[in-house]
Design an enzyme around this catalytic site. Structure first.
Site, PDB file in Angstrom:
ATOM      1  N   LYS A  22       0.903  -1.217   0.031  1.00 47.12           N
ATOM      2  CA  LYS A  22      -0.026   0.034   0.119  1.00 47.12           C
ATOM      3  C   LYS A  22       0.971   0.853   0.172  1.00 47.12           C
ATOM      4  CE  LYS A  22      -3.506  -0.040   2.189  1.00 47.12           C
ATOM      5  NZ  LYS A  22      -4.435  -0.448   3.118  1.00 47.12           N
ATOM      6  N   ARG A  91      -2.932   2.875   8.668  1.00 45.87           N
ATOM      7  CA  ARG A  91      -3.649   1.766   7.920  1.00 45.87           C
ATOM      8  C   ARG A  91      -2.586   0.955   7.696  1.00 45.87           C
ATOM      9  NH1 ARG A  91      -8.273   2.092   4.469  1.00 45.87           N
ATOM     10  NH2 ARG A  91      -8.670   4.639   4.635  1.00 45.87           N
ATOM     11  N   GLY A 100      -7.675  -7.511   4.974  1.00 47.92           N
ATOM     12  CA  GLY A 100      -8.084  -7.365   5.914  1.00 47.92           C
ATOM     13  C   GLY A 100      -7.731  -8.003   7.391  1.00 47.92           C
ATOM     14  N   MET A 102      -5.526  -7.409   8.955  1.00 49.92           N
ATOM     15  CA  MET A 102      -4.328  -6.475   9.716  1.00 49.92           C
ATOM     16  C   MET A 102      -5.259  -5.759   9.958  1.00 49.92           C
ATOM     17  SD  MET A 102      -0.754  -7.216   8.988  1.00 49.92           S
ATOM     18  CE  MET A 102      -0.625  -6.796   6.959  1.00 49.92           C
ATOM     19  N   ARG A 335      -3.273  -1.192  -6.313  1.00 52.51           N
ATOM     20  CA  ARG A 335      -2.337  -2.624  -6.125  1.00 52.51           C
ATOM     21  C   ARG A 335      -3.155  -2.361  -7.717  1.00 52.51           C
ATOM     22  NH1 ARG A 335      -5.399  -5.293  -1.408  1.00 52.51           N
ATOM     23  NH2 ARG A 335      -7.063  -5.227  -2.914  1.00 52.51           N
ATOM     24  N   HIS A 451     -14.857  -8.572   1.869  1.00 53.43           N
ATOM     25  CA  HIS A 451     -14.073  -9.089   2.562  1.00 53.43           C
ATOM     26  C   HIS A 451     -14.170 -10.707   1.761  1.00 53.43           C
ATOM     27  CE1 HIS A 451     -12.530  -7.018   5.502  1.00 53.43           C
ATOM     28  NE2 HIS A 451     -11.378  -6.180   4.939  1.00 53.43           N
ATOM     29  N   SER A 789      19.150 -38.862 -11.443  1.00 53.28           N
ATOM     30  CA  SER A 789      17.202 -38.483 -10.662  1.00 53.28           C
ATOM     31  C   SER A 789      17.475 -38.299  -9.417  1.00 53.28           C
ATOM     32  CB  SER A 789      15.829 -39.149 -11.610  1.00 53.28           C
ATOM     33  OG  SER A 789      15.323 -39.001 -10.916  1.00 53.28           O
ATOM     34  N   CYS A 857      13.041 -36.415  -9.936  1.00 55.80           N
ATOM     35  CA  CYS A 857      11.592 -37.150  -9.530  1.00 55.80           C
ATOM     36  C   CYS A 857      10.990 -37.379  -8.114  1.00 55.80           C
ATOM     37  CB  CYS A 857      11.745 -38.065 -10.131  1.00 55.80           C
ATOM     38  SG  CYS A 857      13.004 -39.688  -8.327  1.00 55.80           S
ATOM     39  N   TYR A 877      15.316 -31.995 -16.507  1.00 55.33           N
ATOM     40  CA  TYR A 877      13.973 -32.493 -16.414  1.00 55.33           C
ATOM     41  C   TYR A 877      13.354 -32.250 -15.017  1.00 55.33           C
ATOM     42  CZ  TYR A 877      15.049 -36.868 -15.626  1.00 55.33           C
ATOM     43  OH  TYR A 877      15.317 -38.556 -15.059  1.00 55.33           O
TER      44      TYR A 877
HETATM   45  C1  PEP Z   1      12.558 -39.429  -3.914  1.00 55.13           C
HETATM   46  O1  PEP Z   1      13.123 -40.051  -2.893  1.00 55.13           O
HETATM   47  O2  PEP Z   1      12.405 -38.246  -4.039  1.00 55.13           O
HETATM   48  C2  PEP Z   1      11.626 -40.725  -4.240  1.00 55.13           C
HETATM   49  C3  PEP Z   1      11.235 -40.223  -5.830  1.00 55.13           C
HETATM   50  O3  PEP Z   1      11.359 -41.946  -4.379  1.00 55.13           O
HETATM   51  P1  PEP Z   1      10.133 -42.324  -3.397  1.00 55.13           P
HETATM   52  O4  PEP Z   1       9.753 -41.280  -2.895  1.00 55.13           O
HETATM   53  O5  PEP Z   1       9.641 -43.520  -4.348  1.00 55.13           O
HETATM   54  O6  PEP Z   1      10.775 -42.861  -2.210  1.00 55.13           O
END
Ligand code: PEP
Ligand code: MG
Length: 904
Positions: A22, A91, A100, A102, A335, A451, A789, A857, A877
């Site tokens: 603000k 304010r 709303g 605070m 804003r 709100h 990975s 992963c 990836y």
């Molecule tokens: C991990 O540990 O991040 C993973 C992908 O393997 P899991 O969750 O199967 O242990």
């Protein structure tokens, strides 16, 4: 010396950290030459100092005096002067908008004398006394912590006694009487008189705003919105202008575009003869801006011109709070406005069409979270529905649930597993916990900027407001629908449509959203599924932005999937392969017995028998997945369960056998063998025990069976003319030697399969990096590995020493409260700790193999903030659950664009 106070002339919009949103935007408006009442901002740093020390820094008081004197000089008035008082508002305003959550106190500077001065100067007694009673009410509640109902009850009591229909019916005499009553409430509650010293009022109000940073509702809101707890709020002290000075005055909120649909145009709420609190509280139903045009075309024209100026300057949808004091327009706030997810996409595309922003910028203007909410199902158009009533659509979506009438019911019922709709007469910020828990929010009063509406939109929560047909009686536990004269009790199931504003009786079936249809079946299908032009515009906007994100991203997006159906869905959603196929999931159900046999085998022959039964099953699993992902990589992870997952639970089994013995039922040799095996394999910390590669080395033949199945499946697919691209991944590697052993065996098996068939097979063999030691020794591991990975779930578990399955429920709340982290490190990667190991692992791995392919992963692969981090440390990836693939694509595009900007 730290500078704690900035005049509006000293700030600008880039100073949000220090001045809050603000304050920074007020300063920006001053620079744009817009009519902003004079004032100054106390920094977030002052708030942090106050919260730490429990008192304001002394130098702050001195600085405030200097700035206040400047404002007094500008205005030619003094704060609280008995004959012609300057009045100010105090304010809150944090870096991130917390609507709303605070406190704000208006009309500071009024006391028993200056109220007379104000009456004389304004020539309006009623206005002066109304302002004074508002001050005592707000100050009493927010600064002195007096129960707000005491004031509200006194007000309603007076109105009821006189048969008034609302605030505007109250006379000057009524208001004077109310002031006397309010002052008595203050005295009774605090033992002291309402403070008459204007500066003391101001200082106490500033402290109250500082403290309001830490109220429960503010903390809940921050946790939900992932706003860190240690930022603090700024405080804006601004000359009061009055919307309650009669019929040529008023106050309003407006947007430069419709925040629900994104359509450009005039969109807002206006209240004649009222102060801002009346609009946002949704107490009185509001007029539209078209009405303002009728009432005061000069102010309306000026406001329209300012709206255009602001939108051009910010190059985005802006929201604006304004007040008209006796025909003069004042800007109180602007804003970049909150908007619904659909509006975010539409506005971004519209702004590109209007050449206000580039397509790159459009990508950064939307978020993965917004895209997620567009993928949620909607009510089935063709289903039979009974409309109970209709309100204003304030935040889109389809919600079905039991009626609950307050926070407590909302929490109780959701904890019991129910879906609930929070139904309130109007909401106030204390209802936040209930709104968070509810699937949808329905109110009887209030406009689209109340709100309820603002908060619900911010959370992506379905919301319908201003359903005036409803009488909500919390005490009786009922909701009465006047037009049809029916009463519903708490617990009754209703459905609300935040896109149309309709309220339905009972459970209404929901269907896929058109955006989901587009994501899974392409643009043509998405447009066909869209009923109206607005939705078509939305689908086109999503397509444009997502396609552009795809063209910009450096990160590939794969999916975690372990069956052909998930693999197909992921592919439809745009996955570029499978980053993690968890093979342990293939050994559950009927096949668990076979693994049990492997574990229980006394001889190699017995074990081989079980393997022989498993190989064809595994092979056909893999054929299914490789076919679904034809031409795309599929990373198959060798089995990684904690062993106990495949055996019965020790306590249960012991109990079962004890019961058998007690009842004289026969306990077989097999029973005893299983019990012995379970005992032998019982581990105190299974997640740190015999799993991953350790299991593969302990049970000879287990990994080999899987590797053989992968190779055979690959061969089979090739025979069918497909293009399978499996990659073999070894879990839980901590030492290069572990990998070397598995690799040698794998290469041998692949060579065997290849030779026997005469078909050349090239299968990359890589490993998970999910132990700190693997990251620390990644340069060695890379010698034996074709790809890494990062298993950030286990890496988080092992780096923090947090048991993944236990800690979130057991003590994370205390960790949030103590600001040890603002969000679970299992949700968003802990960049300073775990993230460094990822970065180090990538660097060290590539120091050995410069082209080493690196993915993620763990669950973080689908988390927006984490994706930005992975992009910045050179990951190739991310792999996430199929449903998150579109979000990851968008976020990867955003990351590429914004990381480019930060690196430039
Ligand atoms: C991990 O540990 O991040 C993973 C992908 O393997 P899991 O969750 O199967 O242990
Ligand atoms: Mg793991």
């Amino acid at each position: 010396m730290t500078k704690y106070v900035y005049s509006f002339l000293e700030g600008n919009r880039d100073m949000k950290d220090l001045l809050g949103g603000k304050g920074a935007n007020l300063a920006e408006m001053v620079h744009l030459g817009l009519p902003v009442p004079p004032g100054f901002t106390i920094t977030t740093e002052a708030c942090r100092a106050y919260l730490e020390a429990g008192e304001t820094p002394e130098t702050l008081d001195v600085e405030v005096t200097a700035h206040l004197r400047k404002v007094e000089a500008d205005m030619g008035k003094q704060l609280g002067d008995p004959t012609d008082p300057l009045l100010v508002s105090v304010r809150s305003g944090a870096k991130f908008s917390m609507p709303g959550m605070m406190e704000t106190v208006l009309n500071i500077g009024l006391n028993d004398q200056s109220v007379e001065g104000l009456a004389q100067q304004s020539g309006n007694d009623r206005f002066a006394w109304d302002s004074y009673r508002r001050l005592i009410q707000m100050f009493g509640k927010t600064v002195l912590d007096i129960d707000g109902d005491l004031f509200a009850d006194a007000l309603h009591g007076l109105q009821q006694k006189n048969n008034y229909s609302g605030d505007l019916d109250m006379t000057t005499e009524d208001l004077k009487a109310l002031v006397v009553e309010y002052k008595q409430i203050v005295k009774d509650a605090t033992g002291e008189d309402f403070p008459q010293d204007p500066r003391k009022q101001m200082d106490l109000a500033v402290e109250a705003v500082f403290r309001s940073w830490n109220t429960d509702r503010a903390r809940i809101y921050r946790r939900r919105e992932r706003i860190p707890h240690d930022l603090g709020t700024a405080v804006n002290i601004c000359t009061m202008v009055f919307g309650n000075m009669g019929d040529t005055s008023g106050t309003g909120v407006c947007f430069t575009r419709d925040p629900s649909t994104g359509h450009s145009g005039v969109y807002g709420d206006y209240l004649v003869n009222a102060q801002g609190e009346d609009v946002v509280a949704g107490i009185r139903n509001t007029l539209s801006l078209a009405d303002l045009q009728r009432l005061d075309s000069t102010s309306y024209d000026e406001l329209r011109a300012i709206m255009t100026k602001l939108e051009t300057h910010y190059r985005d949808l802006c929201d604006i709070e304004f007040t008209i004091q006796q025909g003069k327009l004042w800007m109180l706030q602007t804003r970049v406005g909150k908007r619904t997810p659909a509006a975010a996409f539409r506005v971004a595309a519209q702004l590109v069409d209007e050449r206000l922003i580039t397509t790159d910028e459009a990508v950064t203007r939307v978020t993965g979270e917004q895209l997620t909410s567009l993928l949620f199902p909607q009510f089935d158009r063709d289903a039979h529905k009974t409309v109970l009533t209709r309100g204003m659509p304030a935040s889109p979506g389809a919600a079905v649930g039991e009626i609950v009438l307050n926070n407590q019911q909302a929490l109780e019922r959701t904890q019991a597993g129910a879906s609930v709709i929070l139904v309130r007469r109007e909401t106030n910020p204390d209802d936040l916990a209930g709104m968070v828990a509810a699937a949808g929010v329905l109110t009887a009063r209030g406009g689209k900027t109340s709100h309820a509406a603002v908060v619900a939109r911010g959370m992506g929560r379905c919301c319908v407001v201003g359903a005036e047909d409803l009488i909500v009686d919390e005490a009786a536990g009922t909701v009465h629908v006047k037009s049809i004269n029916r009463t519903f009790t708490a617990g009754t199931v209703i459905a609300i449509d935040g896109t149309s504003g309709q309220v339905f009786e009972g459970d209404v079936p929901v269907v896929d959203s058109p955006v989901m249809t587009y994501i899974s079946h392409g643009l043509e299908a998405g447009l066909a599924a869209s009923i109206d032009e607005d939705t078509q515009e939305l689908v086109k906007a999503v397509d444009r932005i997502l396609t552009h994100a795809d063209s910009k991203r450096r990160l590939d997006v794969r999916a975690n999937a372990d069956n052909p159906e998930d693999a197909e869905r992921a592919r439809d959603f745009g996955a570029q392969g499978i980053g993690l196929c968890r093979t342990e999931h293939m050994f559950l159900g009927d096949r668990r017995k076979l693994i049990e046999a492997v574990i229980l085998a006394d001889t190699d022959d017995e074990r081989q028998e079980a393997f022989d039964a498993l190989v064809p099953l595994q092979t056909s699993d893999f054929v299914g997945i490789f076919s679904a992902m034809d031409g795309l990589p599929v990373t198959v992870r060798l089995i990684d369960p904690p062993l106990h997952e495949f055996l019965p639970d020790l306590t249960e089994l012991t109990a079962q056998l004890a019961v058998k013995e007690a009842t004289g039922e026969e306990v077989t040799a097999h029973d005893r063998k299983i019990l012995a095996a379970v005992r032998a394999n019982h581990e105190q910390n299974p997640m740190l025990g015999l799993r991953g590669v350790r299991l593969g080395l302990k049970i000879p033949g287990l990994f080999q069976l899987q590797i053989r199945a992968i190779a055979e499946a690959c061969l089979e697919c090739k025979r069918q003319g497909l293009d399978p691209r499996p990659e073999i991944m070894v879990p839980l590697i901590g030492s290069v030697r572990e990998l070397q052993i598995v690799r040698d065996e794998a290469e041998q098996i692949i060579a065997e399969v290849s030779q026997a068939s005469g078909v050349e097979l090239s299968l990359p063999i890589g490993n998970m990096i999910e132990l700190p030691r693997a990251a620390m020794t990644a340069e060695d591991i890379a010698e034996e590995s074709d790809f890494f990975s990062f298993g950030t779930n286990d890496l988080t578990q092992t780096t923090w020493g947090f048991s993944r399955d236990d800690v979130e429920a057991s003590f994370f709340n205390e960790y949030f409260d103590n600001a040890i982290f603002g969000v679970s490190p299992f949700e968003t990667i802990d960049m300073h700790g775990v993230g460094q190991l990822v970065e180090l692992g990538v660097q060290k791995g590539r120091s050995t193999k410069p082209d080493l392919h690196c993915g993620v992963c763990g669950e973080h692969g689908g988390d927006p903030l984490s994706i930005h981090f992975f992009d910045s440390v050179g990951i190739d990836y991310v792999s996430c659950s199929p449903f998150r693939v579109p979000v990851a694509r968008l976020e990867a595009g955003r990351a590429a664009i914004s990381n480019d900007v930060t690196n430039a």
